[in-house]
Design an enzyme around this catalytic site. Structure first.
Site, PDB file in Angstrom:
ATOM      1  N   GLU A 116       0.872  -1.175   0.000  1.00  0.00           N
ATOM      2  CA  GLU A 116       0.000   0.000   0.000  1.00  0.00           C
ATOM      3  C   GLU A 116       0.910   1.226   0.000  1.00  0.00           C
ATOM      4  O   GLU A 116       1.617   1.473   0.979  1.00  0.00           O
ATOM      5  CB  GLU A 116      -0.904   0.000   1.225  1.00  0.00           C
ATOM      6  CG  GLU A 116      -1.774   1.231   1.374  1.00  0.00           C
ATOM      7  CD  GLU A 116      -2.564   1.242   2.674  1.00  0.00           C
ATOM      8  OE1 GLU A 116      -3.392   2.156   2.853  1.00  0.00           O
ATOM      9  OE2 GLU A 116      -2.346   0.347   3.527  1.00  0.00           O
ATOM     10  N   GLU A 136      -8.180  10.982   5.033  1.00  0.00           N
ATOM     11  CA  GLU A 136      -8.342  10.216   6.261  1.00  0.00           C
ATOM     12  C   GLU A 136      -8.622  11.189   7.400  1.00  0.00           C
ATOM     13  O   GLU A 136      -7.695  11.797   7.932  1.00  0.00           O
ATOM     14  CB  GLU A 136      -7.083   9.404   6.568  1.00  0.00           C
ATOM     15  CG  GLU A 136      -6.831   8.276   5.591  1.00  0.00           C
ATOM     16  CD  GLU A 136      -5.611   7.453   5.963  1.00  0.00           C
ATOM     17  OE1 GLU A 136      -5.709   6.213   5.966  1.00  0.00           O
ATOM     18  OE2 GLU A 136      -4.555   8.038   6.271  1.00  0.00           O
TER      19      GLU A 136
END
Length: 360
Positions: A153, A235
């Site tokens: 990721e 986020e």
């Protein structure tokens, strides 16, 4: 998933069932409030998702059919030493079996077409809250379209607000894609390599391989893995209303001379305590027309010095090396390749090699 072109009456009924309001006019994209609600934009080219995976607090996003969204409600209040509440994002590719159309993903990073993949984003930030604005670029050892990726990721943090940090710990800094980045690494069942921009930005345009090559050079990713999705979003830990993706794009780029995109892939031929030889750096024309002239750029680690090169002209500015074709290998027909090489010295005990090879 909701249909962006549902009639107003039907859309309102569906939205009320989910606790949401549908924006007018009838052709407007929906407001998504369900934890995992998603919809497509630009005729399926991209998917927009609410993705409240880390909290039970309310969050709604107003989807923009041009390829973005705005967080209109976010009641999050998560501790900053833990995980965020959500990741509202727009993406190309596949995420837990929800796939966009026409992305050609999954794509193996060793594919000749991989080097021409580019993405761009433009964002707007509020003045409050605790959040990061970041790309999430996923790789898997298989061409996975559903479930959790287990390869790498790669997160690219454009900006952040508050006392938050990526997974793991900082392992260095690097100059890539027009900026300087802190590099963080951690493993949570898969490798998480995060690049945190030292000077915030609201927009980016870069080749996917720029960051993958750096991660490969550090031993955290592999060229045999598959790119499954390219996501851009936020986020939030605290608040988040006002965060917005104004525009997003993903596709092939780096063209020159009417469809003459190219890739650059480097091989470490030999290395020793004080230096190494990179040979070959293979340059391939991935376009549909002959490419007349090419330029490869890459990042030289701190303290390294190039002592010689062949089949290309190299120049160094800071940590960025620019390699231009020699007199006899600049013209490349479609799918044709050429190569160059170089030798460099490095400080004793340093095992790094150059990374971030891009071609134009």
């Amino acid at each position: 998933m909701r249909n962006a072109h549902t009639h107003l009456l039907i859309g309102a009924i569906l939205a009320l069932l989910a606790g949401c309001l549908v924006a007018a006019p009838a052709q407007a994209a929906p407001v998504l409030c369900g934890k995992y609600a998603s919809t497509t934009v630009q005729n399926g080219r991209y998917v927009v998702m609410n993705n409240v995976w880390g909290a039970d607090t309310a969050q709604c996003i107003d989807v923009n059919q041009n390829g973005g969204f705005t967080v209109t409600q976010a009641a999050h209040n998560k501790p900053t030493n833990g995980a965020p509440a959500s990741y509202p994002a727009v993406y190309a590719g596949c995420h837990y079996a929800t796939c966009s159309t026409g992305s050609n993903l999954p794509m193996q990073a060793s594919s000749p077409s991989f080097g021409s993949l580019r993405t761009s984003v433009s964002m707007t930030y509020p003045s409050g809250g605790v959040w990061d604005a970041a790309y999430d670029i996923w790789f898997d050892p298989t061409p996975r379209t559903d479930g959790q990726n287990t390869g790498a990721e790669i997160m690219v943090w454009l900006n952040r607000m508050g006392s938050i940090q990526p997974v793991g710990s900082q392992i260095g800094t690097v100059s890539l894609a027009g900026g300087t980045w802190q590099v963080w690494y951690g493993n949570i069942g898969w490798n998480v390599i995060s690049y945190v921009r030292t000077s915030p930005t609201a927009s980016m345009d870069f080749a996917i391989d720029t960051f993958l090559s750096d991660a490969i050079g550090r031993g955290y990713a592999q060229r045999s893995w598959y790119l499954t999705s390219v996501q851009a979003g936020f986020e939030p830990w605290v608040g988040g209303a006002g965060l917005a993706v104004n525009s997003f794009s993903f596709g092939s780029g780096g063209s020159n001379g009417g469809g003459g995109g190219c890739t650059a892939a480097a091989t470490t031929q030999s290395q020793w305590q004080g230096g190494y030889v990179i040979q070959p750096v293979t340059v391939t024309n991935t376009g549909s027309a002959t490419k007349n002239g090419w330029t490869v750029t890459f990042t030289l680690p701190a303290g390294h010095t190039i002592t010689g090169s062949w089949n290309a002209t190299l120049s160094v500015s800071g940590s960025t090396v620019t390699a231009r074709n020699a007199g006899g290998n600049g013209a490349l027909a479609p799918n044709a390749s050429t190569s160059f090489g170089f030798q460099a010295t490095r400080p004793g005990g340093n095992s790094q090699v150059p990374s971030g090879y891009t071609c134009a």
